[in-house]
Write a protein that holds these residues in place. Sequence first.
Motif, PDB file in Angstrom:
ATOM      1  N   THR A   1       0.827  -1.213   0.000  1.00 38.87           N
ATOM      2  CA  THR A   1       0.000   0.000   0.000  1.00 38.87           C
ATOM      3  C   THR A   1       0.861   1.263   0.000  1.00 38.87           C
ATOM      4  N   VAL A   2       2.024   1.187   0.639  1.00 40.46           N
ATOM      5  CA  VAL A   2       2.927   2.344   0.662  1.00 40.46           C
ATOM      6  C   VAL A   2       3.454   2.624  -0.742  1.00 40.46           C
ATOM      7  N   HIS A   3       3.807   1.568  -1.457  1.00 38.70           N
ATOM      8  CA  HIS A   3       4.315   1.754  -2.821  1.00 38.70           C
ATOM      9  C   HIS A   3       3.217   2.264  -3.757  1.00 38.70           C
ATOM     10  N   LEU A   4       1.972   1.869  -3.485  1.00 41.06           N
ATOM     11  CA  LEU A   4       0.861   2.422  -4.268  1.00 41.06           C
ATOM     12  C   LEU A   4       0.739   3.923  -4.025  1.00 41.06           C
ATOM     13  N   ALA A   5       0.838   4.326  -2.765  1.00 41.10           N
ATOM     14  CA  ALA A   5       0.747   5.749  -2.424  1.00 41.10           C
ATOM     15  C   ALA A   5       1.926   6.525  -2.991  1.00 41.10           C
ATOM     16  N   GLU A   6       3.084   5.880  -3.027  1.00 49.91           N
ATOM     17  CA  GLU A   6       4.297   6.535  -3.519  1.00 49.91           C
ATOM     18  C   GLU A   6       4.140   7.009  -4.962  1.00 49.91           C
ATOM     19  N   LYS A   7       3.343   6.278  -5.744  1.00 50.69           N
ATOM     20  CA  LYS A   7       3.172   6.636  -7.155  1.00 50.69           C
ATOM     21  C   LYS A   7       2.554   8.016  -7.332  1.00 50.69           C
TER      22      LYS A   7
ATOM     23  N   SER B   1       2.554  10.370  -4.623  1.00 48.09           N
ATOM     24  CA  SER B   1       2.976  11.246  -3.533  1.00 48.09           C
ATOM     25  C   SER B   1       4.489  11.415  -3.518  1.00 48.09           C
ATOM     26  N   ARG B   2       4.922  12.628  -3.777  1.00 42.88           N
ATOM     27  CA  ARG B   2       6.352  12.925  -3.695  1.00 42.88           C
ATOM     28  C   ARG B   2       6.839  12.800  -2.253  1.00 42.88           C
ATOM     29  N   LEU B   3       5.970  13.184  -1.303  1.00 45.79           N
ATOM     30  CA  LEU B   3       6.329  13.117   0.108  1.00 45.79           C
ATOM     31  C   LEU B   3       6.653  11.689   0.531  1.00 45.79           C
ATOM     32  N   ILE B   4       5.775  10.750   0.202  1.00 37.73           N
ATOM     33  CA  ILE B   4       6.000   9.357   0.586  1.00 37.73           C
ATOM     34  C   ILE B   4       7.208   8.790  -0.150  1.00 37.73           C
ATOM     35  N   GLY B   5       7.382   9.204  -1.401  1.00 43.22           N
ATOM     36  CA  GLY B   5       8.547   8.759  -2.158  1.00 43.22           C
ATOM     37  C   GLY B   5       9.846   9.162  -1.478  1.00 43.22           C
TER      38      GLY B   5
ATOM     39  N   LEU C   1      10.227   9.919   1.747  1.00 48.84           N
ATOM     40  CA  LEU C   1      10.350   9.225   3.031  1.00 48.84           C
ATOM     41  C   LEU C   1      10.848   7.794   2.837  1.00 48.84           C
ATOM     42  N   LEU C   2      10.411   7.157   1.759  1.00 41.73           N
ATOM     43  CA  LEU C   2      10.887   5.804   1.463  1.00 41.73           C
ATOM     44  C   LEU C   2      12.350   5.813   1.035  1.00 41.73           C
ATOM     45  N   GLU C   3      12.685   6.753   0.176  1.00 46.33           N
ATOM     46  CA  GLU C   3      14.047   6.806  -0.364  1.00 46.33           C
ATOM     47  C   GLU C   3      15.075   7.076   0.727  1.00 46.33           C
ATOM     48  N   THR C   4      14.728   7.950   1.661  1.00 49.11           N
ATOM     49  CA  THR C   4      15.662   8.297   2.739  1.00 49.11           C
ATOM     50  C   THR C   4      15.597   7.317   3.905  1.00 49.11           C
ATOM     51  N   GLY C   5      14.553   6.495   3.942  1.00 49.28           N
ATOM     52  CA  GLY C   5      14.382   5.568   5.057  1.00 49.28           C
ATOM     53  C   GLY C   5      13.712   6.195   6.262  1.00 49.28           C
ATOM     54  N   GLU C   6      13.346   7.479   6.162  1.00 49.57           N
ATOM     55  CA  GLU C   6      12.726   8.164   7.296  1.00 49.57           C
ATOM     56  C   GLU C   6      11.342   7.608   7.631  1.00 49.57           C
ATOM     57  N   LEU C   7      10.715   6.936   6.666  1.00 49.09           N
ATOM     58  CA  LEU C   7       9.388   6.374   6.904  1.00 49.09           C
ATOM     59  C   LEU C   7       9.408   5.366   8.049  1.00 49.09           C
ATOM     60  N   PHE C   8      10.559   4.778   8.303  1.00 50.32           N
ATOM     61  CA  PHE C   8      10.662   3.729   9.317  1.00 50.32           C
ATOM     62  C   PHE C   8      11.010   4.281  10.701  1.00 50.32           C
ATOM     63  N   HIS C   9      10.978   5.598  10.843  1.00 49.29           N
ATOM     64  CA  HIS C   9      11.342   6.210  12.123  1.00 49.29           C
ATOM     65  C   HIS C   9      10.349   7.317  12.482  1.00 49.29           C
ATOM     66  N   PRO C  10      10.141   7.572  13.771  1.00 51.78           N
ATOM     67  CA  PRO C  10       9.297   8.703  14.179  1.00 51.78           C
ATOM     68  C   PRO C  10       9.922  10.010  13.706  1.00 51.78           C
ATOM     69  N   LEU C  11       9.077  10.952  13.293  1.00 58.05           N
ATOM     70  CA  LEU C  11       9.569  12.215  12.749  1.00 58.05           C
ATOM     71  C   LEU C  11       8.883  13.394  13.423  1.00 58.05           C
ATOM     72  N   ALA C  12       9.643  14.448  13.661  1.00 55.26           N
ATOM     73  CA  ALA C  12       9.078  15.710  14.139  1.00 55.26           C
ATOM     74  C   ALA C  12       8.885  16.608  12.929  1.00 55.26           C
TER      75      ALA C  12
ATOM     76  N   ALA D   1       4.083  23.210   8.163  1.00 58.11           N
ATOM     77  CA  ALA D   1       4.044  23.112   6.700  1.00 58.11           C
ATOM     78  C   ALA D   1       4.143  21.651   6.256  1.00 58.11           C
ATOM     79  N   GLU D   2       5.009  20.888   6.909  1.00 58.67           N
ATOM     80  CA  GLU D   2       5.151  19.468   6.569  1.00 58.67           C
ATOM     81  C   GLU D   2       3.881  18.697   6.922  1.00 58.67           C
ATOM     82  N   ALA D   3       3.293  19.038   8.063  1.00 56.86           N
ATOM     83  CA  ALA D   3       2.051  18.378   8.467  1.00 56.86           C
ATOM     84  C   ALA D   3       0.924  18.705   7.492  1.00 56.86           C
ATOM     85  N   PHE D   4       0.874  19.943   7.037  1.00 56.94           N
ATOM     86  CA  PHE D   4      -0.176  20.349   6.098  1.00 56.94           C
ATOM     87  C   PHE D   4      -0.029  19.610   4.771  1.00 56.94           C
ATOM     88  N   ALA D   5       1.210  19.457   4.313  1.00 53.64           N
ATOM     89  CA  ALA D   5       1.453  18.716   3.070  1.00 53.64           C
ATOM     90  C   ALA D   5       0.970  17.273   3.207  1.00 53.64           C
ATOM     91  N   PHE D   6       1.182  16.692   4.377  1.00 50.94           N
ATOM     92  CA  PHE D   6       0.730  15.324   4.643  1.00 50.94           C
ATOM     93  C   PHE D   6      -0.797  15.249   4.683  1.00 50.94           C
TER      94      PHE D   6
END
Length: 337
Positions: free
Chosen positions: A220-226, A228-232, A234-245, A249-254
Amino acid sequence: MEQMTTQELNLVILPNGTLHLEWMDTRDAITKSSGLLQKEIFERFADNTDLWLLFLGFSDPQISLPPSLDYWRRFSGAFARKLCQTPDLEALRDRVKISITEEELKTHLAFAPMMTGAEYLREELLEAQWTRLNQAFSLAIQAYEGSVEDFIRTYSPNAHLVGRIFFHLVENKNHEYPFAFMATYTTRLDRQGKSKHLPLKHALEEYKKDNEKLLELLTTVHLAEKGSRLIGELLETGELFHPLAWTSAEAFAFLKEIPLYEESGILCRIPNWWKGKQSGVRLNFSLGDKKPSLAGMDAILSFNAQLFLGDTQISEEEARRLLSESEGLAFIKNRWV
């Protein structure tokens, strides 16, 4: 020249609360796709009165239907969406029960169009049809040997079941980073039929020797990545696997992309103030509230203007701050808007 008549499929509510389909004459033009869909709906109704409404709920909403059929497509479509967004649906199968609230029933009732038998339409009737949808799915999936997803795709090829991935966004007390984001996944159901949430980083450890299962989990994440630049990122950097502050502006984009994530099969847990109706700004303007002490136009006319955000009065400074946020979130009166 007299316009030719054709037939369209209409839904009729019988006095006993039964839903019935009838062909009726119409002078309206019917597209080929609409005609084919109406024919398919009627054939399924004639063949199995328990499953036709489920099929209607999964039918393509872009194809036009007569108002009475479209109304029931929206009603059964709400069931279909909730079904697809149910966690652990594959494990639950025929034991799943999709609920509908009294408020949702009232909303459906309020938007009912004119149809034959509309005088019999009540909340109780809607609730009874919802129960039939639950029963129809339960019986059908019991008899189906394949997966739930395969079953649903026989009704809607583009449907995506919700996966085991959840996105969470919560408010944070840090003024610089007032939001926190975390992705989690659910464990498989235990013997009591319960599952628990774990941070997504644990999946890397759990499936480190089974890359195929990890990819399945992240479908489902890879489907969303297609979309969503944001999810792409987060996946590329590996940040998706960690809690983020996150900043506002970032929250609004999400938050703007929530429909995309949910359509991809990701359940989102977000603040209630984003889910509810957006609070509008209104101006209260009163004229001549004060009694004049002297005669004269200036004394007779007194003005009192007040700005409100929803039901909360805001100051001029707060209003200017809100206006300066042409797109984004603003923290006004201890809440985000």
